[in-house]
Motif scaffolding. Structure first.
Motif, PDB file in Angstrom:
ATOM      1  N   LEU A   1     122.706  38.327 -33.313  1.00 23.59           N
ATOM      2  CA  LEU A   1     122.780  36.877 -33.463  1.00 23.59           C
ATOM      3  C   LEU A   1     123.644  36.502 -34.666  1.00 23.59           C
ATOM      4  CD1 LEU A   1     121.532  34.299 -32.152  1.00 23.59           C
ATOM      5  CD2 LEU A   1     119.766  34.410 -33.896  1.00 23.59           C
ATOM      6  N   VAL A   2     123.438  37.212 -35.785  1.00 23.87           N
ATOM      7  CA  VAL A   2     124.168  36.877 -37.009  1.00 23.87           C
ATOM      8  C   VAL A   2     125.614  37.365 -36.940  1.00 23.87           C
ATOM      9  CG1 VAL A   2     124.326  37.321 -39.490  1.00 23.87           C
ATOM     10  CG2 VAL A   2     122.124  36.727 -38.478  1.00 23.87           C
ATOM     11  N   THR A   3     125.810  38.684 -36.744  1.00 28.79           N
ATOM     12  CA  THR A   3     127.178  39.233 -36.841  1.00 28.79           C
ATOM     13  C   THR A   3     128.037  38.884 -35.625  1.00 28.79           C
ATOM     14  OG1 THR A   3     126.716  41.362 -35.788  1.00 28.79           O
ATOM     15  CG2 THR A   3     126.295  41.220 -38.148  1.00 28.79           C
TER      16      THR A   3
ATOM     17  N   VAL B   1     121.006  53.045 -42.089  1.00 31.59           N
ATOM     18  CA  VAL B   1     119.884  52.995 -41.135  1.00 31.59           C
ATOM     19  C   VAL B   1     120.153  51.964 -40.039  1.00 31.59           C
ATOM     20  CG1 VAL B   1     117.441  52.360 -40.902  1.00 31.59           C
ATOM     21  CG2 VAL B   1     118.143  53.900 -42.728  1.00 31.59           C
ATOM     22  N   LEU B   2     120.632  50.784 -40.437  1.00 29.82           N
ATOM     23  CA  LEU B   2     120.862  49.720 -39.454  1.00 29.82           C
ATOM     24  C   LEU B   2     121.944  50.081 -38.444  1.00 29.82           C
ATOM     25  CD1 LEU B   2     120.698  46.421 -41.564  1.00 29.82           C
ATOM     26  CD2 LEU B   2     118.949  47.381 -40.070  1.00 29.82           C
ATOM     27  N   VAL B   3     122.963  50.802 -38.907  1.00 31.85           N
ATOM     28  CA  VAL B   3     124.071  51.127 -38.015  1.00 31.85           C
ATOM     29  C   VAL B   3     123.776  52.389 -37.200  1.00 31.85           C
ATOM     30  CG1 VAL B   3     126.530  51.715 -37.881  1.00 31.85           C
ATOM     31  CG2 VAL B   3     125.771  49.973 -39.487  1.00 31.85           C
ATOM     32  N   ALA B   4     123.244  53.428 -37.858  1.00 31.47           N
ATOM     33  CA  ALA B   4     123.158  54.739 -37.209  1.00 31.47           C
ATOM     34  C   ALA B   4     121.853  54.995 -36.455  1.00 31.47           C
ATOM     35  CB  ALA B   4     123.397  55.837 -38.232  1.00 31.47           C
TER      36      ALA B   4
ATOM     37  N   SER C   1     120.727  50.649 -23.410  1.00 30.05           N
ATOM     38  CA  SER C   1     121.230  51.594 -24.412  1.00 30.05           C
ATOM     39  C   SER C   1     122.746  51.583 -24.507  1.00 30.05           C
ATOM     40  CB  SER C   1     120.798  53.012 -24.049  1.00 30.05           C
ATOM     41  OG  SER C   1     119.419  53.100 -24.083  1.00 30.05           O
ATOM     42  N   ILE C   2     123.410  51.384 -23.365  1.00 30.18           N
ATOM     43  CA  ILE C   2     124.877  51.455 -23.373  1.00 30.18           C
ATOM     44  C   ILE C   2     125.449  50.319 -24.218  1.00 30.18           C
ATOM     45  CG2 ILE C   2     126.960  51.354 -21.928  1.00 30.18           C
ATOM     46  CD1 ILE C   2     125.162  52.589 -19.677  1.00 30.18           C
ATOM     47  N   LEU C   3     124.958  49.094 -23.978  1.00 25.19           N
ATOM     48  CA  LEU C   3     125.468  47.949 -24.743  1.00 25.19           C
ATOM     49  C   LEU C   3     125.077  48.046 -26.214  1.00 25.19           C
ATOM     50  CD1 LEU C   3     125.068  44.851 -22.391  1.00 25.19           C
ATOM     51  CD2 LEU C   3     127.124  46.107 -22.965  1.00 25.19           C
ATOM     52  N   ILE C   4     123.868  48.524 -26.476  1.00 28.47           N
ATOM     53  CA  ILE C   4     123.432  48.626 -27.872  1.00 28.47           C
ATOM     54  C   ILE C   4     124.234  49.704 -28.600  1.00 28.47           C
ATOM     55  CG2 ILE C   4     121.438  49.097 -29.383  1.00 28.47           C
ATOM     56  CD1 ILE C   4     119.721  47.733 -27.133  1.00 28.47           C
ATOM     57  N   THR C   5     124.601  50.779 -27.888  1.00 26.54           N
ATOM     58  CA  THR C   5     125.478  51.803 -28.467  1.00 26.54           C
ATOM     59  C   THR C   5     126.814  51.181 -28.861  1.00 26.54           C
ATOM     60  OG1 THR C   5     124.467  53.505 -27.091  1.00 26.54           O
ATOM     61  CG2 THR C   5     126.604  54.032 -28.042  1.00 26.54           C
ATOM     62  N   LEU C   6     127.382  50.380 -27.944  1.00 30.86           N
ATOM     63  CA  LEU C   6     128.674  49.755 -28.245  1.00 30.86           C
ATOM     64  C   LEU C   6     128.565  48.820 -29.453  1.00 30.86           C
ATOM     65  CD1 LEU C   6     129.947  48.984 -24.636  1.00 30.86           C
ATOM     66  CD2 LEU C   6     130.812  50.711 -26.209  1.00 30.86           C
ATOM     67  N   TYR C   7     127.453  48.104 -29.529  1.00 30.85           N
ATOM     68  CA  TYR C   7     127.256  47.207 -30.675  1.00 30.85           C
ATOM     69  C   TYR C   7     127.196  48.007 -31.978  1.00 30.85           C
ATOM     70  CZ  TYR C   7     125.142  43.983 -33.939  1.00 30.85           C
ATOM     71  OH  TYR C   7     124.886  43.243 -35.062  1.00 30.85           O
ATOM     72  N   SER C   8     126.491  49.120 -31.965  1.00 32.04           N
ATOM     73  CA  SER C   8     126.411  49.968 -33.159  1.00 32.04           C
ATOM     74  C   SER C   8     127.797  50.487 -33.545  1.00 32.04           C
ATOM     75  CB  SER C   8     125.480  51.154 -32.919  1.00 32.04           C
ATOM     76  OG  SER C   8     124.230  50.917 -33.511  1.00 32.04           O
ATOM     77  N   LEU C   9     128.610  50.786 -32.533  1.00 32.39           N
ATOM     78  CA  LEU C   9     129.964  51.269 -32.823  1.00 32.39           C
ATOM     79  C   LEU C   9     130.809  50.164 -33.452  1.00 32.39           C
ATOM     80  CD1 LEU C   9     130.734  53.505 -29.705  1.00 32.39           C
ATOM     81  CD2 LEU C   9     130.199  54.223 -32.025  1.00 32.39           C
ATOM     82  N   ILE C  10     130.611  48.914 -32.991  1.00 33.40           N
ATOM     83  CA  ILE C  10     131.325  47.785 -33.601  1.00 33.40           C
ATOM     84  C   ILE C  10     130.937  47.667 -35.078  1.00 33.40           C
ATOM     85  CG2 ILE C  10     131.494  45.248 -33.623  1.00 33.40           C
ATOM     86  CD1 ILE C  10     131.325  45.380 -30.543  1.00 33.40           C
ATOM     87  N   LEU C  11     129.647  47.843 -35.361  1.00 30.85           N
ATOM     88  CA  LEU C  11     129.191  47.780 -36.753  1.00 30.85           C
ATOM     89  C   LEU C  11     129.760  48.939 -37.570  1.00 30.85           C
ATOM     90  CD1 LEU C  11     125.437  46.720 -36.648  1.00 30.85           C
ATOM     91  CD2 LEU C  11     127.444  45.293 -36.962  1.00 30.85           C
ATOM     92  N   ALA C  12     129.765  50.140 -36.972  1.00 31.68           N
ATOM     93  CA  ALA C  12     130.313  51.314 -37.667  1.00 31.68           C
ATOM     94  C   ALA C  12     131.790  51.070 -37.990  1.00 31.68           C
ATOM     95  CB  ALA C  12     130.156  52.564 -36.812  1.00 31.68           C
ATOM     96  N   TRP C  13     132.480  50.440 -37.034  1.00 31.61           N
ATOM     97  CA  TRP C  13     133.889  50.099 -37.256  1.00 31.61           C
ATOM     98  C   TRP C  13     134.007  49.093 -38.396  1.00 31.61           C
ATOM     99  CZ3 TRP C  13     137.791  52.879 -35.935  1.00 31.61           C
ATOM    100  CH2 TRP C  13     139.071  52.366 -36.068  1.00 31.61           C
ATOM    101  N   GLY C  14     133.074  48.163 -38.458  1.00 32.82           N
ATOM    102  CA  GLY C  14     133.056  47.181 -39.539  1.00 32.82           C
ATOM    103  C   GLY C  14     132.915  47.851 -40.897  1.00 32.82           C
ATOM    104  N   VAL C  15     132.074  48.893 -40.966  1.00 30.90           N
ATOM    105  CA  VAL C  15     131.901  49.634 -42.224  1.00 30.90           C
ATOM    106  C   VAL C  15     133.219  50.324 -42.587  1.00 30.90           C
ATOM    107  CG1 VAL C  15     130.624  51.476 -43.399  1.00 30.90           C
ATOM    108  CG2 VAL C  15     129.422  49.959 -41.834  1.00 30.90           C
ATOM    109  N   PHE C  16     133.895  50.865 -41.566  1.00 24.80           N
ATOM    110  CA  PHE C  16     135.192  51.517 -41.780  1.00 24.80           C
ATOM    111  C   PHE C  16     136.210  50.514 -42.330  1.00 24.80           C
ATOM    112  CE2 PHE C  16     139.310  52.806 -39.675  1.00 24.80           C
ATOM    113  CZ  PHE C  16     139.623  53.773 -40.621  1.00 24.80           C
ATOM    114  N   ARG C  17     136.261  49.313 -41.707  1.00 26.80           N
ATOM    115  CA  ARG C  17     137.205  48.284 -42.149  1.00 26.80           C
ATOM    116  C   ARG C  17     136.854  47.801 -43.559  1.00 26.80           C
ATOM    117  NH1 ARG C  17     141.806  48.331 -40.122  1.00 26.80           N
ATOM    118  NH2 ARG C  17     142.202  46.203 -39.437  1.00 26.80           N
TER     119      ARG C  17
END
Lengths: 134, 129
Positions: free
Chosen positions: A44-46, A80-83, B32-48
């Motif tokens: 919702l936020v990001t 934790v939140l990401v992985a 799980s598939i969509l949530i995996t993709l969301y986590s990857l977007i966040l991981a990419w955000g950490v990279f950026r």
């Protein structure tokens, strides 16, 4: 009597093979809990409120976030939140492959699924370590 | 070589489409598939984020793309579905006893929903600080 004694001694000791399932299942459970409680509000936020401008992007600015992740607790929270959700989702994907009747290379499916979650965790961990400052 | 020919029941890959209960099960697993993709977007955000301000702002503006908005809307819906299924299973995992009597499942489920609402509001307030 003596003969009986020797036969019992010769019985091979039963070897139990320990399963590694509890570790992955623990991560699956923890990830599922986190996903259930926090993923909706995170998305919702990001993904919605900040891109649509409902919440000002200042609240997720580079400076603010970079400052946060350079602390040890900030880095731990972000990791934790990401992985952690990945250890949940990849466990489910691995078992869904079985449900869909994909029988070939079950060991490799497992290696790829958990390996993927592991690789992304290491990726994020390394980046956080790079940004970490005391 | 064994001459035995055990009967193996045929199982088509669309078994889960023929029964609403199984379809819901597969939707839950598929979340799980969509949530995996969301986590990857966040991981990419950490990279950026690690690459500097310009890179991070580019990631933030990429999230404003209509496709990204639609994607995140889908993730939100399926994540909420995961939450509902997770909470409805909670009484099986929690299994609380008070003075030797099992606690009614609906209290455990309600407790989860109340915590969920509190956590959500807490996070929304936290990001605004």
């Amino acid at each position: 009597m003596n003969a009986q004694q020797t036969t019992t001694n010769q019985l091979p000791e039963k070897k139990y093979i320990r399963s590694h399932e509890p570790i992955f299942w623990g991560l699956f459970g923890a990830g599922g809990m986190l996903t259930a409680f926090l993923t909706p509000v995170m998305v919702l936020v990001t993904g919605l409120l900040i891109p649509l401008g409902v919440i000002d992007a200042e609240h997720l600015s580079y400076e603010k976030l970079h400052h946060f992740v350079s602390s040890w607790y900030g880095a731990a929270i972000v990791l934790v939140l990401v992985a952690l959700p990945l250890w949940h989702t990849l466990h489910r994907i691995f078992h869904s492959l079985h449900d869909l009747g994909i029988k070939r290379g079950r060991d490799w499916q497992q290696v790829i699924c958990y390996g993927f979650a592991f690789a992304v965790s290491v990726f994020v961990f390394t980046l956080l370590l790079q940004m970490f400052s005391l | 070589m064994s001459k035995r020919k055990p009967y193996q029941r045929e199982m088509n890959n669309d078994w889960w489409l023929k029964n609403a209960f199984y379809s819901k099960y597969m939707i839950r697993e598929g979340s799980s598939i969509l949530i995996t993709l969301y986590s990857l977007i966040l991981a990419w955000g950490v990279f950026r984020l690690s690459q500097g301000e310009e890179a991070f702002n580019a990631w933030l503006s990429a999230l404003q793309h209509p496709i990204s908005i639609i994607f995140h809307l889908l993730v939100l819906l399926i994540a909420l579905y995961h939450t509902i299924t997770w909470f409805s299973l909670a009484p099986k995992a929690v299994d609380l006893y008070i003075k030797g009597k099992p606690l009614d499942a609906k209290f455990i489920v309600a407790g989860h929903y109340i915590s969920f609402i509190i956590v959500t509001i807490f996070c929304l307030v936290l990001i605004m600080l």
